[in-house]
Design a protein around this motif. Sequence first.
Motif, mmCIF file in Angstrom:
data_model
loop_
_atom_site.group_PDB
_atom_site.id
_atom_site.type_symbol
_atom_site.label_atom_id
_atom_site.label_comp_id
_atom_site.label_asym_id
_atom_site.label_seq_id
_atom_site.Cartn_x
_atom_site.Cartn_y
_atom_site.Cartn_z
ATOM 1 N N VAL A 144 -12.292 -4.633 5.446
ATOM 2 C CA VAL A 144 -11.710 -3.538 6.235
ATOM 3 C C VAL A 144 -10.670 -2.780 5.419
ATOM 4 O O VAL A 144 -10.627 -1.544 5.428
ATOM 5 C CB VAL A 144 -11.089 -4.089 7.544
ATOM 6 N N GLY A 145 -9.831 -3.514 4.690
ATOM 7 C CA GLY A 145 -8.780 -2.863 3.916
ATOM 8 C C GLY A 145 -9.246 -2.294 2.597
ATOM 9 O O GLY A 145 -8.785 -1.234 2.176
ATOM 10 N N PHE A 202 -2.488 3.476 5.918
ATOM 11 C CA PHE A 202 -2.887 2.073 5.897
ATOM 12 C C PHE A 202 -1.662 1.159 5.938
ATOM 13 O O PHE A 202 -1.620 0.187 6.705
ATOM 14 C CB PHE A 202 -3.726 1.789 4.642
ATOM 15 N N GLY A 203 -0.658 1.483 5.132
ATOM 16 C CA GLY A 203 0.526 0.630 5.078
ATOM 17 C C GLY A 203 1.420 0.768 6.292
ATOM 18 O O GLY A 203 1.843 -0.228 6.893
ATOM 19 N N SER A 204 1.707 2.004 6.687
ATOM 20 C CA SER A 204 2.723 2.246 7.720
ATOM 21 C C SER A 204 2.199 2.091 9.138
ATOM 22 O O SER A 204 2.996 1.909 10.071
ATOM 23 C CB SER A 204 3.307 3.656 7.551
ATOM 24 N N VAL A 205 0.881 2.152 9.331
ATOM 25 C CA VAL A 205 0.329 2.017 10.690
ATOM 26 C C VAL A 205 -0.566 0.776 10.799
ATOM 27 O O VAL A 205 -0.307 -0.114 11.604
ATOM 28 C CB VAL A 205 -0.456 3.286 11.098
ATOM 29 N N ALA A 206 -1.609 0.698 9.974
ATOM 30 C CA ALA A 206 -2.553 -0.417 10.093
ATOM 31 C C ALA A 206 -1.889 -1.765 9.817
ATOM 32 O O ALA A 206 -2.056 -2.727 10.569
ATOM 33 C CB ALA A 206 -3.740 -0.195 9.160
ATOM 34 N N THR A 226 -10.977 11.991 13.444
ATOM 35 C CA THR A 226 -9.814 11.141 13.723
ATOM 36 C C THR A 226 -10.147 9.994 14.666
ATOM 37 O O THR A 226 -9.510 8.932 14.595
ATOM 38 C CB THR A 226 -8.664 11.976 14.319
ATOM 39 N N LEU A 227 -11.131 10.179 15.570
ATOM 40 C CA LEU A 227 -11.515 9.089 16.474
ATOM 41 C C LEU A 227 -12.011 7.893 15.673
ATOM 42 O O LEU A 227 -11.576 6.759 15.903
ATOM 43 C CB LEU A 227 -12.604 9.555 17.434
ATOM 44 N N ALA A 228 -12.907 8.141 14.724
ATOM 45 C CA ALA A 228 -13.433 7.060 13.890
ATOM 46 C C ALA A 228 -12.321 6.435 13.045
ATOM 47 O O ALA A 228 -12.227 5.205 12.934
ATOM 48 C CB ALA A 228 -14.542 7.599 12.987
ATOM 49 N N LEU A 229 -11.482 7.284 12.465
ATOM 50 C CA LEU A 229 -10.427 6.794 11.581
ATOM 51 C C LEU A 229 -9.441 5.902 12.323
ATOM 52 O O LEU A 229 -9.099 4.800 11.864
ATOM 53 C CB LEU A 229 -9.698 7.971 10.931
ATOM 54 N N TYR A 230 -8.993 6.342 13.488
ATOM 55 C CA TYR A 230 -7.986 5.554 14.204
ATOM 56 C C TYR A 230 -8.589 4.327 14.885
ATOM 57 O O TYR A 230 -7.859 3.369 15.192
ATOM 58 C CB TYR A 230 -7.216 6.441 15.181
ATOM 59 N N ALA A 231 -9.891 4.332 15.109
ATOM 60 C CA ALA A 231 -10.547 3.102 15.571
ATOM 61 C C ALA A 231 -10.443 2.041 14.488
ATOM 62 O O ALA A 231 -10.153 0.864 14.773
ATOM 63 C CB ALA A 231 -12.005 3.386 15.920
ATOM 64 N N LEU A 232 -10.646 2.446 13.228
ATOM 65 C CA LEU A 232 -10.522 1.494 12.124
ATOM 66 C C LEU A 232 -9.072 1.079 11.917
ATOM 67 O O LEU A 232 -8.786 -0.093 11.634
ATOM 68 C CB LEU A 232 -11.085 2.110 10.839
ATOM 69 N N VAL A 233 -8.138 2.000 12.088
ATOM 70 C CA VAL A 233 -6.709 1.692 11.948
ATOM 71 C C VAL A 233 -6.283 0.620 12.956
ATOM 72 O O VAL A 233 -5.411 -0.210 12.664
ATOM 73 C CB VAL A 233 -5.867 2.970 12.144
ATOM 74 N N ALA A 234 -6.923 0.607 14.127
ATOM 75 C CA ALA A 234 -6.545 -0.345 15.181
ATOM 76 C C ALA A 234 -7.060 -1.751 14.922
ATOM 77 O O ALA A 234 -6.545 -2.717 15.499
ATOM 78 C CB ALA A 234 -7.062 0.151 16.535
ATOM 79 N N PRO A 268 0.799 -1.229 0.000
ATOM 80 C CA PRO A 268 0.000 0.000 0.000
ATOM 81 C C PRO A 268 0.831 1.278 0.000
ATOM 82 O O PRO A 268 0.398 2.298 -0.556
ATOM 83 C CB PRO A 268 -0.842 -0.120 1.278
ATOM 84 N N ILE A 269 2.020 1.228 0.592
ATOM 85 C CA ILE A 269 2.861 2.432 0.606
ATOM 86 C C ILE A 269 3.362 2.740 -0.802
ATOM 87 O O ILE A 269 3.240 3.873 -1.290
ATOM 88 C CB ILE A 269 4.043 2.251 1.583
ATOM 89 N N LEU A 270 3.920 1.733 -1.487
ATOM 90 C CA LEU A 270 4.404 1.951 -2.853
ATOM 91 C C LEU A 270 3.254 2.195 -3.819
ATOM 92 O O LEU A 270 3.358 3.020 -4.734
ATOM 93 C CB LEU A 270 5.232 0.749 -3.311
ATOM 94 N N GLY A 271 2.146 1.473 -3.616
ATOM 95 C CA GLY A 271 0.982 1.691 -4.469
ATOM 96 C C GLY A 271 0.442 3.098 -4.340
ATOM 97 O O GLY A 271 0.079 3.741 -5.334
ATOM 98 N N GLY A 272 0.404 3.591 -3.108
ATOM 99 C CA GLY A 272 -0.056 4.963 -2.898
ATOM 100 C C GLY A 272 0.855 5.989 -3.540
ATOM 101 O O GLY A 272 0.396 7.030 -4.026
ATOM 102 N N LYS A 273 2.138 5.679 -3.576
ATOM 103 C CA LYS A 273 3.111 6.624 -4.138
ATOM 104 C C LYS A 273 3.104 6.618 -5.664
ATOM 105 O O LYS A 273 3.159 7.682 -6.297
ATOM 106 C CB LYS A 273 4.518 6.287 -3.617
ATOM 107 N N PHE A 274 3.022 5.438 -6.273
ATOM 108 C CA PHE A 274 3.212 5.339 -7.717
ATOM 109 C C PHE A 274 1.928 5.135 -8.527
ATOM 110 O O PHE A 274 1.941 5.310 -9.747
ATOM 111 C CB PHE A 274 4.195 4.204 -8.032
ATOM 112 N N ILE A 275 0.838 4.747 -7.870
ATOM 113 C CA ILE A 275 -0.419 4.550 -8.599
ATOM 114 C C ILE A 275 -1.386 5.699 -8.359
ATOM 115 O O ILE A 275 -1.956 6.252 -9.304
ATOM 116 C CB ILE A 275 -1.066 3.201 -8.217
ATOM 117 N N LEU A 276 -1.584 6.071 -7.103
ATOM 118 C CA LEU A 276 -2.520 7.156 -6.799
ATOM 119 C C LEU A 276 -1.937 8.492 -7.231
ATOM 120 O O LEU A 276 -0.800 8.824 -6.903
ATOM 121 C CB LEU A 276 -2.844 7.169 -5.307
ATOM 122 N N SER A 277 -2.731 9.270 -7.952
ATOM 123 C CA SER A 277 -2.252 10.564 -8.457
ATOM 124 C C SER A 277 -2.390 11.675 -7.432
ATOM 125 O O SER A 277 -1.705 12.696 -7.509
ATOM 126 C CB SER A 277 -3.037 10.947 -9.719
#
Length: 419
Positions: free
Chosen positions: A257-258, A280-284, A328-336, A152-161
């Motif tokens: 989830v992902g 998603f890649g670096s934390v989840a 951020t509360l909702a977002l980090y609940a999903l990250v966990a 997801p880290i590389l995909g986010g960098k090279f695929i997502l504009s």
Amino acid sequence: MSKKGVLIPVILVTSLFFLWALLHNLNPILIPHLRKAFALNDLQSSLIDTSAYISYFVVAIPAGLYMQRFGYKKGILLGLILYAAGALLVIPAASERSYVFFLAAIFVIAAGATFLETVANPYIAVLGDKETATQRLNFAQSFNGLGAVVAPILGGKFILSGIEHSPEELAAMSSESLNTYLQSEADTVKLPYLVIAGIVLALLVLFVVTRLPESEDDEPEEAHTMGTNFSLKVFKHKHFLWAVISQFFYVGAQVGVGSFFIRYANHVAGMGEKNAAYLFGSVAMVGFMLGRFSGTFLMRYIRPAALLALYGLLCTLLLLIAVFTAGTLALYALVAVPFFMSIMYPTIFSLGIRNLSSEETKIASSFLVMSIIGGAVVPLLMGLVSVAANSIQIAYLIPLVCFLVVFYYGWKGHVAGRA
């Protein structure tokens, strides 16, 4: 097999574990990206996961039979050929901007990954001393976890504009400008998949020129290979029946989830797609890896079924927060959530085959592997709910229900008995 004779084969086979992690963990990038490039809704974009997991369901048994007839090496070579062919098919699919063509390419890549996964797990176990088979399997699986973080880290960098137009902005574009924008979005997948195909083909050459030992020994139990003598009689064991049900719902929840994480992050917290992919890649996914290690440690002091039930309940509670709060509360609940779902697949698997005979275990393993079809169904249901409710956040009620099934299995469903 001497240690010297298996070192290079072990290194090469271990590299395969990265490839199917790459497939599955690029899907959360492709789903929001192709949603833009092909102007899809959430239901249509969820077909990316459906294509991948239906391929696993369809190809897994033929892959096992092919390996039994032609051996490990030929199974790996065919898997790599299919994987590279699918990656190359992405390029004309993007040029034609054909979503059906793209889904076909994903299906072919997944077929290749199915061959690799079916062959690599038992093969890495028989490459060397039986006493160290579990260590080799765990070491190889670590590269699967690495792929889950890197993809997801590389995909986010090279695929997502990073270019995200509102519906109003898209409507205001001229037909020519809109077509140019959509084509530019579709084209961003070409170079990454060309690189992937090149790496896979290079790996194919290495396997062709490397002598791989074939073992005539029986496969160790850790391999959990597909059984060929199918019988429904194994379902007389109530705890196994519930294991198949629970595994279906777990795999569906994990994929769901992902798959929509980037869409969800934008919906609840206004986070851009590149930042969401990195989160998603670096934390989840790092949390998912750490959860495997910590969960294994905790099982020395807590019964696996009890820990499974606890983690199923915690995932349910976190998704309640993710669905009914915002920011951020909702977002980090999903990250966990990935941290706590990390132990579920192997724990359900081991509890499901407990107290079965040797022959029953082979048959049971086949059904448990086939239950990953849940990964094709749950994202589809989430997409359907999202379209109907006009909210990707509400769609996360589907994995919430899935984790309740996992909770029940850890609480009562794992208890051995006759159905």
